[in-house]
Design an enzyme around this catalytic site. Sequence first.
Site, mmCIF file in Angstrom:
data_model
loop_
_atom_site.group_PDB
_atom_site.id
_atom_site.type_symbol
_atom_site.label_atom_id
_atom_site.label_comp_id
_atom_site.label_asym_id
_atom_site.label_seq_id
_atom_site.Cartn_x
_atom_site.Cartn_y
_atom_site.Cartn_z
ATOM 1 C CB ILE A 186 -7.825 32.943 -24.876
ATOM 2 C CG1 ILE A 186 -8.715 32.539 -26.031
ATOM 3 C CG2 ILE A 186 -7.964 34.412 -24.544
ATOM 4 C CD1 ILE A 186 -10.203 32.618 -25.721
ATOM 5 C CG ASN A 188 -0.921 41.503 -14.081
ATOM 6 O OD1 ASN A 188 0.216 41.917 -13.876
ATOM 7 N ND2 ASN A 188 -1.295 40.989 -15.248
ATOM 8 C CB VAL A 190 -9.709 37.341 -15.385
ATOM 9 C CG1 VAL A 190 -10.670 36.276 -14.864
ATOM 10 C CG2 VAL A 190 -9.833 37.470 -16.903
ATOM 11 C CG HIS A 215 -4.947 35.143 -13.562
ATOM 12 N ND1 HIS A 215 -6.004 35.921 -13.139
ATOM 13 C CD2 HIS A 215 -4.282 35.893 -14.476
ATOM 14 C CE1 HIS A 215 -5.985 37.073 -13.776
ATOM 15 N NE2 HIS A 215 -4.935 37.096 -14.591
ATOM 16 C CG MET A 216 1.978 32.307 -11.733
ATOM 17 S SD MET A 216 2.743 30.933 -10.861
ATOM 18 C CE MET A 216 2.871 31.611 -9.220
ATOM 19 C CG HIS A 217 -0.099 36.005 -16.688
ATOM 20 N ND1 HIS A 217 -0.783 36.146 -17.878
ATOM 21 C CD2 HIS A 217 -0.786 36.750 -15.780
ATOM 22 C CE1 HIS A 217 -1.826 36.964 -17.693
ATOM 23 N NE2 HIS A 217 -1.835 37.345 -16.425
HETATM 24 P P1 5GP Z 1 -4.795 39.586 -16.376
HETATM 25 O O1 5GP Z 1 -4.677 40.800 -17.232
HETATM 26 O O2 5GP Z 1 -6.102 39.556 -15.599
HETATM 27 O O3 5GP Z 1 -3.607 39.337 -15.497
HETATM 28 O O4 5GP Z 1 -4.800 38.367 -17.372
HETATM 29 C C1 5GP Z 1 -5.967 37.746 -17.828
HETATM 30 C C2 5GP Z 1 -5.540 36.781 -18.911
HETATM 31 O O5 5GP Z 1 -6.613 35.889 -19.142
HETATM 32 C C3 5GP Z 1 -5.204 37.442 -20.237
HETATM 33 O O6 5GP Z 1 -3.865 37.119 -20.602
HETATM 34 C C4 5GP Z 1 -6.238 36.878 -21.201
HETATM 35 O O7 5GP Z 1 -5.717 36.648 -22.490
HETATM 36 C C5 5GP Z 1 -6.662 35.602 -20.505
HETATM 37 N N1 5GP Z 1 -8.039 35.187 -20.772
HETATM 38 C C6 5GP Z 1 -9.133 35.978 -20.662
HETATM 39 N N2 5GP Z 1 -10.242 35.271 -20.966
HETATM 40 C C7 5GP Z 1 -9.824 34.014 -21.263
HETATM 41 C C8 5GP Z 1 -10.515 32.827 -21.644
HETATM 42 O O8 5GP Z 1 -11.735 32.782 -21.774
HETATM 43 N N3 5GP Z 1 -9.759 31.728 -21.867
HETATM 44 C C9 5GP Z 1 -8.396 31.741 -21.717
HETATM 45 N N4 5GP Z 1 -7.751 30.575 -21.957
HETATM 46 N N5 5GP Z 1 -7.727 32.831 -21.355
HETATM 47 C C10 5GP Z 1 -8.420 33.964 -21.126
#
Ligand code: 5GP
Length: 118
Positions: free
Chosen positions: A32, A88, A97, A101-103
């Site tokens: 997002i 992360n 979150v 998850h893998m970016h």
């Molecule tokens: P983290 O910091 O946990 O590795 O990454 C979480 C990612 O989830 C962030 O890049 C953030 O922008 C994305 N994200 C959080 N909430 C949502 C959502 O409701 N929808 C989408 N598509 N991405 C989200």
Amino acid sequence: MAEETIFGKIIRKEIPADIVYQDDLVTAFKDIDPQAPTHILIIPNKAIATVDDVTEADEPALGRMFTVAAKLAREAGIAESGYRLLVNCRDDGGQEVYHLHMHLVGGRRLGRMLQRQS
Ligand code: 5GP
């Protein structure tokens, strides 16, 4: 079982997301708040909170995350220019979150992975 997160709702299509791939093991959708021209999150359909919570039983889903990442990178046209896969874990890792998850990030030069601490 991990606590429910917003990603569980995305998997079940209870809230909107730009889902670019889904099968029996994983779901991939556009971040997002993209940090690069391509920024996709690839997640197991099972709610695993962190890397620290994975078990051998999760290996099929974890392996699928990589094959789907490679496929989506090819489709995005960044396979040859290159990209970064990031996972992360917890606070120091910057995890926000708590659904593993893998970016998949690419489409521009990403620079060094970590800031040097001098
Ligand atoms: P983290 O910091 O946990 O590795 O990454 C979480 C990612 O989830 C962030 O890049 C953030 O922008 C994305 N994200 C959080 N909430 C949502 C959502 O409701 N929808 C989408 N598509 N991405 C989200």
